[in-house]
Design an enzyme around this catalytic site. Structure first.
Site, PDB file in Angstrom:
ATOM      1  N   SER A 544       0.850  -1.190   0.000  1.00 43.43           N
ATOM      2  CA  SER A 544       0.000   0.000   0.000  1.00 43.43           C
ATOM      3  C   SER A 544       0.888   1.245   0.000  1.00 43.43           C
ATOM      4  O   SER A 544       1.671   1.436  -0.926  1.00 43.43           O
ATOM      5  CB  SER A 544      -0.944  -0.040   1.205  1.00 43.43           C
ATOM      6  OG  SER A 544      -1.977   0.908   1.067  1.00 43.43           O
ATOM      7  N   ASP A 629      -9.629  -3.770  -5.438  1.00 40.63           N
ATOM      8  CA  ASP A 629      -9.038  -2.939  -4.386  1.00 40.63           C
ATOM      9  C   ASP A 629      -9.710  -1.569  -4.369  1.00 40.63           C
ATOM     10  O   ASP A 629      -9.747  -0.876  -5.383  1.00 40.63           O
ATOM     11  CB  ASP A 629      -7.532  -2.794  -4.627  1.00 40.63           C
ATOM     12  CG  ASP A 629      -6.784  -2.257  -3.417  1.00 40.63           C
ATOM     13  OD1 ASP A 629      -7.383  -1.490  -2.642  1.00 40.63           O
ATOM     14  OD2 ASP A 629      -5.623  -2.617  -3.245  1.00 40.63           O
ATOM     15  N   HIS A 664      -8.019  -4.884  -1.331  1.00 40.76           N
ATOM     16  CA  HIS A 664      -6.800  -4.355  -0.722  1.00 40.76           C
ATOM     17  C   HIS A 664      -6.149  -5.334   0.253  1.00 40.76           C
ATOM     18  O   HIS A 664      -4.935  -5.393   0.364  1.00 40.76           O
ATOM     19  CB  HIS A 664      -7.127  -3.046   0.007  1.00 40.76           C
ATOM     20  CG  HIS A 664      -5.933  -2.200   0.291  1.00 40.76           C
ATOM     21  ND1 HIS A 664      -5.175  -1.612  -0.696  1.00 40.76           N
ATOM     22  CD2 HIS A 664      -5.356  -1.831   1.458  1.00 40.76           C
ATOM     23  CE1 HIS A 664      -4.198  -0.916  -0.151  1.00 40.76           C
ATOM     24  NE2 HIS A 664      -4.272  -1.031   1.151  1.00 40.76           N
TER      25      HIS A 664
END
Length: 692
Positions: A544, A629, A664
């Site tokens: 991320s 995501d 995610h």
């Protein structure tokens, strides 16, 4: 065994479709902007081609991946249970059954010997879903109705549902697109508050009120957050007296609004109106509030208190714990006779106990030099027992009950690690690297006894370094798979996190963001210089915002790393921060800056991974993402990989794996995720010519 071979088949080549973007007199050319459209069949075809290429290159490691998966899965106690927490008349806990991917959420009334009630069976609920997640639950005050959220897409849009726990009946009330876990019951046992997410930005910005048994289309909108730079939260305070709605601009401003839970049709009123630069968190107790705040230049926060009727008058706030330059006040937990503070200093968390009557205080003592600890679930005011968690790089996660009067602690549970595991076989240390500007950057490192510090062994360096989120030394049973094969594992506590206090975060954001990347690189050079590893055996990993870190350091110092693992990487910083239609963009301006302002545009562009890919040699790379995501859209890594393929000048591996069913957080289920870990581990092990 054969090694991975990038030439086993032709790597996918994304079509070049120039898309110029001009701002502040500067034009950036995005040749892969077309990948932004998941409805375009050509986009899906390209992603599937990348998956096929990764599968072909990784084919020689399939047997190794399967062996690693079973090895990691084999360390898990399949029939496992959390330590029960008493709340009201019930003990609540979760447990797993043998072979089950998902937990069962259960309770027992009055005593742990009582008959078990299964409230939610995750395994049954997950049937016929490729992805499944329960996003928290809340039980009504009369302990009869369970509110819970379910996501089967992985976009973190949770459908709010209800069960009558007395009859087992699933109620017809159903509300889509809610913020998972952000549910709060009123005292009437029929009114519940929840937040709805905007489906374009995916931000929760509206609070609604629903009455069980009524048409959800008639739910009442009770509050709207108009400023898209603020994130929202919703919940019920520990005292149960108030329902709270929170708006927070990370690192800038906070506003709590309160509603008496016994008056559900009333209005939310501000505890203290938002003010730029003022952050605070509150806890209610009796007739007052405790306030953790940075008011009056308390950079590392201090503790204050105020009568509940006078909260909007800051002159009535009284100091309880003053600000300290070397200690960050992280959080608080209030009991009738004790006040518990979580404090962070020297990159370690400490738990401080204060007797409310005598003002005597002490800290819980820990033996290891690097560890992670934190206050756990403590819903009961009237107890002298504190429940807290403890772990380290070499100590499995543990839960303790601590007598705050006698200072005796009882181990309630230590994570079971099956197989031949002895924590005495592993050594963890705390190191410090000197960054280029003289700052000492902490490093937590773990390795198995017998590890040679002569530069001959591989090391995986991990970091995050954003949002003030601290990565503390934590145990991972899966990580033993690497340690047992000669790897060391190091966490670099770089600026942008909050390990060394609030200033550590401030020095790694906005126009100081380069410190984050420089710290990571300087830690790498330190580990090589001190012969913990060498350039041809050092791997880097981040996800991320930590994936942005991977992209930046890979552009800046590609020579330092044998391989890089970048998970759901945020790599197209400028373009994303300019697009207010993309989820989460506006709320991030206080972290990265708003590129509509020239100063921030130029600074972001100087490190944005996609914008700085060049024709040069790059390390071996494995990039992973999820098609669904909601936080870092799949097209960011897709564009990055496409540009790297077009420009990189060597034959090192560049692999891109897209989970076409996940978001995610990757795959759901406690075992499925180990397939992803096995892929990453096999990638590194194969590069080290470790084939079993």
């Amino acid at each position: 065994m054969n090694s991975m071979n990038p030439d086993v088949m032709q790597a996918p080549v994304a079509a070049i479709k120039p898309h110029p973007m001009t701002l502040h007199g500067d034009t950036r050319q995005d040749n892969y902007y077309w990948l932004n459209d998941p409805e375009n069949p050509d986009v899906i075809q390209y992603l599937e081609a990348e998956n096929a290429y990764t599968d072909a290159v990784m084919a020689p490691t399939k047997a190794l991946q399967e062996a690693l998966f079973h090895e990691m899965k084999g360390r898990i106690k399949e029939n496992d249970e959390s330590v029960p927490v008493k709340d009201g008349n019930y003990y609540y806990y979760s447990r797993y059954i043998e072979g089950g991917e998902y937990p069962l959420y259960c309770r027992k009334k009055g005593t742990l010997e009582a008959e078990e009630e299964i409230m939610l069976d995750g395994n049954e609920m997950a049937k016929n879903h490729a992805y499944f997640s329960i996003g928290g639950y809340e039980v009504s005050d009369n302990e009869q109705i369970l509110a819970y959220g379910v996501d089967t897409i992985s976009r973190r849009n949770y459908t709010l549902k209800f069960i009558n726990l007395s009859t087992g009946e699933i109620l017809p009330d159903e509300i889509e697109n809610t913020e998972g876990g952000a549910y709060a019951w009123a005292t009437d046992n029929k009114t519940i508050f929840y937040m709805v997410r905007d489906q374009q930005t995916l931000l929760a910005s509206k609070v609604f009120r629903h009455v069980i048994g009524t048409d959800t289309a008639e739910d009442v909108l009770v509050y709207t957050e108009e400023d898209p730079q603020f994130y929202m939260g919703l919940g019920r305070m520990k005292s149960k007296k108030y329902i709270i709605s929170v708006s927070e601009q990370n690192g800038v401003s906070t506003e709590y609004r309160l509603l008496d839970a016994s008056n559900p049709t009333g209005e939310f009123t501000p505890f203290y109106p938002r003010e730029e630069g003022l952050e605070y968190a509150i806890e209610h107790f009796d007739d007052k509030f405790y306030i953790r705040t940075n008011a009056q230049d308390a950079t590392n926060f201090k503790l204050m208190e105020v009568n509940e009727a006078e909260s909007t008058d800051m002159t009535k706030w009284k100091e309880v714990i003053p600000h300290r330059e070397d200690t960050y006040l992280d959080s608080m937990e209030v009991f009738r006779n004790h006040l518990v503070l979580q404090e962070r200093s020297k990159a370690l968390m400490h738990i401080r106990i204060i007797n409310q009557s005598t003002k005597a205080e002490h800290y819980i003592q820990f033996d290891e030099t690097a560890y992670d600890t934190g206050v756990s679930s403590n819903p009961d005011f009237d107890t002298n027992i504190l429940r807290y968690s403890y772990t380290s790089l070499s100590t499995p996660s543990s839960v303790f009950d601590y007598n705050m009067d006698t200072q005796d602690k009882t181990l309630m549970k230590e994570q079971t690690v099956l197989g031949e595991f002895n924590k005495e076989d592993y050594i963890s240390e705390r190191l410090f690297a000197t960054a280029r500007d003289g700052v000492k950057v902490p490093i937590s490192i773990v390795y198995k006894k017998g590890f040679k510090r002569d530069g001959s062994q591989p090391l995986l360096q991990y970091a995050y370094g954003s949002y003030g989120y601290s990565i503390d030394p934590y145990f991972s049973a899966a990580r033993l798979t690497l340690l047992n094969r000669g790897f060391a594992f190091a966490i670099a506590h770089i600026r942008g996190g909050q390990e060394m206090g609030r200033q550590w975060y401030e020095d790694g954001k906005l126009l100081k963001k380069l410190n984050t990347f420089h710290d990571f690189i300087d830690v790498s050079e330190y580990l090589i210089q001190e012969k913990w590893t060498s350039k041809d055996k050092l791997f880097a990993n981040g996800g991320s915002a930590g994936g942005l870190l991977m992209g930046a350091v890979t552009n800046m110092r590609p020579d330092l790393y044998k391989g890089v693992l970048a998970a759901v990487p945020f790599v197209d910083v400028v373009t994303t921060m300019l697009d207010e239609s993309i989820p989460l963009t506006t709320g991030e301006w206080e972290e990265w800056g708003n590129p509509k302002q020239k100063e921030y545009y130029e600074y972001m562009k100087s490190y944005s991974p996609v914008d700085n890919v060049e024709a040069k040699d790059y390390p071996n790379m494995l990039v992973t993402t999820g098609l669904h995501d909601s936080q870092v859209q799949y097209f960011e890594p897709a564009k990055w990989v496409a540009k790297l393929r077009a420009l990189k000048t060597n034959n090192n591996l560049l692999l891109f794996h897209i989970d076409m069913e996940a978001g995610h957080g990757g795959a759901s289920g406690r075992f499925k995720r180990f397939h992803d870990v096995a892929l990453e581990y096999a990638f590194m092990l194969n590069l080290m010519e470790i084939y079993e």
